[in-house]
Write a protein that holds these residues in place. Structure first.
Motif, short mmCIF file in Angstrom:
data_model
loop_
_atom_site.label_atom_id
_atom_site.label_comp_id
_atom_site.label_asym_id
_atom_site.label_seq_id
_atom_site.Cartn_x
_atom_site.Cartn_y
_atom_site.Cartn_z
N ALA A 99 0.81 -1.22 0.00
CA ALA A 99 0.00 0.00 0.00
C ALA A 99 0.85 1.26 0.00
CB ALA A 99 -0.94 0.00 1.20
N LEU A 100 2.05 1.20 0.57
CA LEU A 100 2.89 2.40 0.62
C LEU A 100 3.28 2.83 -0.79
CD1 LEU A 100 4.36 4.55 2.18
CD2 LEU A 100 6.33 3.04 2.34
N SER A 101 3.66 1.88 -1.62
CA SER A 101 4.06 2.28 -2.97
C SER A 101 2.85 2.40 -3.90
CB SER A 101 5.09 1.30 -3.54
OG SER A 101 4.55 0.01 -3.60
N ALA A 102 1.73 1.80 -3.51
CA ALA A 102 0.54 1.90 -4.37
C ALA A 102 -0.16 3.25 -4.23
CB ALA A 102 -0.44 0.78 -4.05
N LEU A 103 0.12 3.94 -3.12
CA LEU A 103 -0.50 5.26 -2.93
C LEU A 103 0.47 6.35 -3.38
CD1 LEU A 103 -2.13 4.69 0.56
CD2 LEU A 103 -3.33 5.04 -1.60
N TYR A 106 2.32 12.22 -3.02
CA TYR A 106 2.16 13.66 -3.14
C TYR A 106 0.74 14.16 -2.88
CZ TYR A 106 6.65 13.01 -5.38
OH TYR A 106 7.94 12.66 -5.64
N TYR A 107 -0.19 13.23 -2.72
CA TYR A 107 -1.58 13.66 -2.53
C TYR A 107 -2.15 13.06 -1.24
CZ TYR A 107 -1.28 15.13 -7.39
OH TYR A 107 -0.91 15.74 -8.56
N SER A 108 -3.06 13.78 -0.64
CA SER A 108 -3.69 13.29 0.58
C SER A 108 -4.52 12.05 0.26
CB SER A 108 -4.57 14.38 1.20
OG SER A 108 -5.73 14.56 0.41
N VAL A 109 -4.70 11.20 1.26
CA VAL A 109 -5.42 9.96 0.99
C VAL A 109 -6.87 10.26 0.60
CG1 VAL A 109 -3.92 8.61 2.49
CG2 VAL A 109 -6.00 9.58 3.42
N GLY A 110 -7.44 11.28 1.21
CA GLY A 110 -8.81 11.64 0.87
C GLY A 110 -8.93 12.03 -0.60
N TRP A 111 -7.93 12.79 -1.06
CA TRP A 111 -7.92 13.21 -2.46
C TRP A 111 -7.86 11.99 -3.37
CZ3 TRP A 111 -5.04 12.64 -6.82
CH2 TRP A 111 -5.25 13.58 -7.85
N GLN A 112 -7.03 11.03 -2.98
CA GLN A 112 -6.84 9.85 -3.84
C GLN A 112 -8.09 8.98 -3.91
OE1 GLN A 112 -2.91 7.98 -3.85
NE2 GLN A 112 -2.26 9.47 -2.32
N VAL A 113 -8.77 8.86 -2.79
CA VAL A 113 -10.02 8.09 -2.81
C VAL A 113 -11.08 8.86 -3.61
CG1 VAL A 113 -11.85 7.07 -1.41
CG2 VAL A 113 -9.50 6.99 -0.61
N ALA A 114 -11.12 10.19 -3.38
CA ALA A 114 -12.08 11.02 -4.11
C ALA A 114 -11.82 10.99 -5.61
CB ALA A 114 -12.03 12.46 -3.59
N MET B 222 11.02 10.92 -15.51
CA MET B 222 9.69 10.47 -15.90
C MET B 222 9.69 8.96 -16.18
SD MET B 222 6.62 11.25 -16.15
CE MET B 222 5.64 12.58 -16.71
N LEU B 223 10.75 8.48 -16.80
CA LEU B 223 10.82 7.04 -17.07
C LEU B 223 10.80 6.26 -15.76
CD1 LEU B 223 13.43 6.80 -19.98
CD2 LEU B 223 10.99 6.28 -20.05
N GLU B 224 11.53 6.76 -14.77
CA GLU B 224 11.56 6.11 -13.48
C GLU B 224 10.17 6.17 -12.84
OE1 GLU B 224 14.35 7.35 -10.14
OE2 GLU B 224 15.64 6.96 -11.86
N GLU B 225 9.59 7.37 -12.91
CA GLU B 225 8.29 7.62 -12.29
C GLU B 225 7.22 6.68 -12.86
OE1 GLU B 225 6.43 10.12 -9.44
OE2 GLU B 225 8.51 9.95 -10.03
N LEU B 226 7.25 6.49 -14.20
CA LEU B 226 6.20 5.70 -14.84
C LEU B 226 6.26 4.23 -14.46
CD1 LEU B 226 6.01 7.29 -18.40
CD2 LEU B 226 4.39 7.49 -16.51
N ASN B 227 7.38 3.81 -13.86
CA ASN B 227 7.49 2.42 -13.43
C ASN B 227 7.01 2.22 -12.00
OD1 ASN B 227 8.42 0.89 -15.56
ND2 ASN B 227 10.47 1.74 -15.36
N LEU B 228 6.65 3.31 -11.33
CA LEU B 228 6.28 3.20 -9.92
C LEU B 228 4.89 2.60 -9.77
CD1 LEU B 228 7.76 6.51 -8.52
CD2 LEU B 228 8.61 4.19 -8.24
N ASP B 229 4.69 1.98 -8.61
CA ASP B 229 3.43 1.30 -8.37
C ASP B 229 2.23 2.23 -8.39
OD1 ASP B 229 4.79 -1.00 -8.17
OD2 ASP B 229 4.62 -1.22 -6.00
#
Lengths: 331, 332
Positions: A99-103, A106-114, B222-229
């Motif tokens: 979940a850490l890398s999936a979120l 740079y954005y608040s969690v509320g923003w991401q769910v919204a 950007m290339l690095e960024e686009l590979n992120l989860d």
């Protein structure tokens, strides 16, 4: 089983790489009905995550996908990206492993769910934010209205996974694909997250595809199980079929490697010798044959003939891809 | 938000300390050089008597430490050289006094700053837009013709000297095609159109040279960024490709880009020496070069410190923008 909402038939995924064509998924079938949970089990590299990405249409452009992916009978493979976009996150949503890398940091969690909600509903930002708070509250985030303004790094691992689940469920999807949703979490938190997934599934009647290598979790929540090995189905059946009547030597190996409380502690856990083949390296015969303890009982067929999924007599929909006719333990 | 305010206060305090240390270093280095400013002022023939007079007037007869303290005091309170009718006054903030030019260094800098700032800011906007957009386009078309083209342009940009490109631009667009003015500067307040028209060539020249590093940085980032989860998450949510790239991808790309941008801009505001020379614009770079030629140490120290101040300021702004762009920084 009720009418399935998601059906996958004869799915093949082939990656074209500099080293040639790599078949990551080599013809698998599965189906899942509303309110039911299908677990896809296998080692790393068995093609389980690639299959789910293929269903979502999220594979990179060097992947060639053939077969059928039917959502309520509608073919998804070959749909233009624009149409697929409307389905992703709306009809089929995904919960990721980490979940850490999936979120997005740079954005608040509320923003991401919204955002997930706004992508599929023509509503104001304010409405979407309210919906996000509602959802965060539903997945058990305390003080959701305030925490919605927090950023992912300010949450604990379990809370972050709850956010990801809220994001996946905000559009009330028909199918939820959970790709190892608890692997990155502490054991106690794992149980909470699985309980949460079961609860929301029961409430919304969501069909769930659970990708996991944790048989304990599978035994707990799954209705049906698909065991994958080297991009193919090794065994398929209900969760009872797998745990009480496992027919494929690979499934038995997985079960033997699982710690249990109901066997004497002196009994050692067994391991499966060797390691999974690299995709595409075994083209004839059974892909599991080099590691199989029962090859002697069958003989040459294991090397020359690829076993197909065949029904186990008298066991309903239970199928295994093994030349060994009888249950290995009876031999 | 109080997090952010506290963060800015901390950074401001650190910046002040750095400035102080820097001013001492710069002061010592330039006053240690053997040239004697009093010698230039005393004229010919220079009798020892008159030289001593000049030294006293310029306060060069005091100890180095005392001179430095006078300099610091001048910044806060201003200073006066000599006394009576011949006294020369330098108002606060006084960064030294140029005896050859007979003007306070602060005034000299403020006179020249608008020209340099016009060149630098205009070019900066251009190169940031050019660099980031070409970098993103290159990353999205990785390995294809557009990517090769952008990387090629970047390589050409990095390896071309600014005077060469500047002179070529003047030759082609100024003389042969006669499209743009060849040199000169018109203040913005006089005529905004003429201002921009006179600056367009130096802007484009500087932008092409500077954009190169931005194309490369943006592309790799950007290339690095686009590979992120979380990019996959955005796609799985149903975000369109444009949204994935701009809303989710670009944010992370901008963090290092802004760092580079702040430092480049800060450096350039201290004087685009070659560009100013090529386009005959009397900016800070031009001021510095002529001061060096005339051994006008007060101006050299003043401009150097001012440039350093700009870099520190740029760093500060970059830090704050980081805090705004990346919540992990300001909350950390």
């Amino acid at each position: 089983m009720a009418e399935p909402v998601l059906e996958v038939h004869d799915l093949h995924v082939t990656f074209s790489t500099e080293g040639g064509l790599v078949p990551a998924v080599d013809g698998i079938d599965f189906a899942v009905a509303p309110g039911e949970t299908l677990a896809i089990v296998g080692e790393s590299g068995s093609g389980k995550s690639v299959s789910s990405a293929a269903v979502m249409g999220l594979l990179p452009s060097n992947a060639d996908v053939t077969g059928e992916v039917l959502l309520d009978g509608r073919e998804l493979i070959g749909l233009p990206n624009d149409e697929l976009r409307k389905i992703r996150g709306n009809d089929i949503a995904m919960v990721f492993q980490d979940a850490l890398s999936a979120l997005n940091p740079y954005y608040s969690v509320g923003w991401q769910v919204a955002e997930a909600y706004r992508l599929h509903h023509d509503v104001s930002k304010k409405k979407a934010h309210q919906r996000a708070i509602e959802m965060l509250d539903k997945v058990g985030i305390p003080d959701a209205a305030r925490r919605a303004d927090g950023y992912p790094h300010e949450f604990s691992g379990g809370m972050r996974q709850r956010v990801v689940i809220a994001m996946a469920l905000v559009n009330d999807p028909r199918v939820l694909i959970a790709d190892e949703p608890t692997t990155a979490l502490d054991v106690t938190v794992q149980a909470q997250i699985m309980q949460l997934l079961e609860d929301v599934q029961a409430e919304f009647g969501t069909a769930m595809v659970l990708i996991s290598h944790d048989l304990g979790v599978v035994a707990e929540v799954a209705d049906d199980v698909l065991v994958m090995y080297a991009g193919r189905a090794a065994e398929r059946g209900t969760v009872r079929d797998l745990f009480y009547r496992a027919a494929h030597p690979y499934s038995l190996g997985l079960l033997g490697a699982m710690p249990r409380v109901d066997v004497p502690p002196k009994l050692r856990l067994t391991t499966i010798p060797g390691s999974p083949p690299t995709p595409g390296s075994i083209t004839t015969g059974c892909a599991f044959q080099p590691r199989c303890a029962y090859t002697d009982r069958v003989g040459e067929r294991c090397i020359t003939e690829r076993p197909e999924l065949t029904p186990r007599p008298g066991e309903g929909d239970h199928e295994a891809a093994c030349h060994l006719g009888r249950r290995p333990s009876d031999v | 938000m109080p997090d952010l305010v506290w963060f800015i206060v901390r950074r401001l305090f650190a910046a002040l300390i750095v400035m102080l240390a820097l001013s001492l270093a710069v002061y010592l280095v330039f006053y240690a050089i053997p040239a004697d400013p009093a010698h230039l002022a005393c004229g010919k023939p220079c009798t020892p008597d008159r030289l001593e007079q000049a030294r006293h007037f310029m306060q060069l007869d005091q100890s180095t430490l005392q001179q430095y303290l006078n300099f610091l005091k001048g910044i806060v309170a201003g200073r006066t050289f000599g006394d009576g009718a011949a006294a020369v006054h330098c108002n606060a903030p006084c960064f030294g006094y140029s005896f050859p030019l007979a003007r306070p260094v602060t005034t000299l800098i403020m006179d020249r700053l608008p020209i340099t700032a016009s060149i630098a800011l205009g070019a900066a906007v251009l190169w940031l837009l050019l660099g980031v957009s070409l970098g993103v386009i290159a990353a999205l078309n990785r390995g294809r013709i557009l990517d090769r083209l952008a990387v090629g342009v970047a390589l050409l940009g990095v390896s071309t000297p600014s005077f060469l490109l500047g002179l070529l631009a003047i030759l082609v667009f100024g003389f042969w095609l006669n499209m743009v003015p060849v040199n000169g500067y018109v203040p913005l307040t006089e005529s905004p159109v003429d201002w921009a028209w006179h600056l367009i060539t130096p802007w484009i020249v500087l932008a092409i040279l500077q954009a190169a590093s931005y194309i490369r940085l943006t592309r790799s980032q950007m290339l690095e960024e686009l590979n992120l989860d979380y990019i996959t998450t955005a796609r799985a949510k149903g975000a369109g490709e444009l949204r994935v790239v701009v809303t989710h991808g670009l944010r992370g790309v901008l963090v290092p880009v802004i760092t580079l941008f702040g430092l480049d801009l800060g450096g350039l505001l201290g004087g685009a020496i070659l560009t100013e020379k090529v386009f005959s614009m009397q900016g800070l770079g031009d001021l510095l070069i002529s001061a060096v030629g005339q051994l006008d140490v007060a101006v050299v120290v003043g401009v150097t410190l001012f440039s350093a101040f700009l870099i520190i300021l740029a760093n500060l702004v970059v830090d704050v923008v980081h805090g705004v762009l990346d919540p992990r920084v300001s909350h950390g």
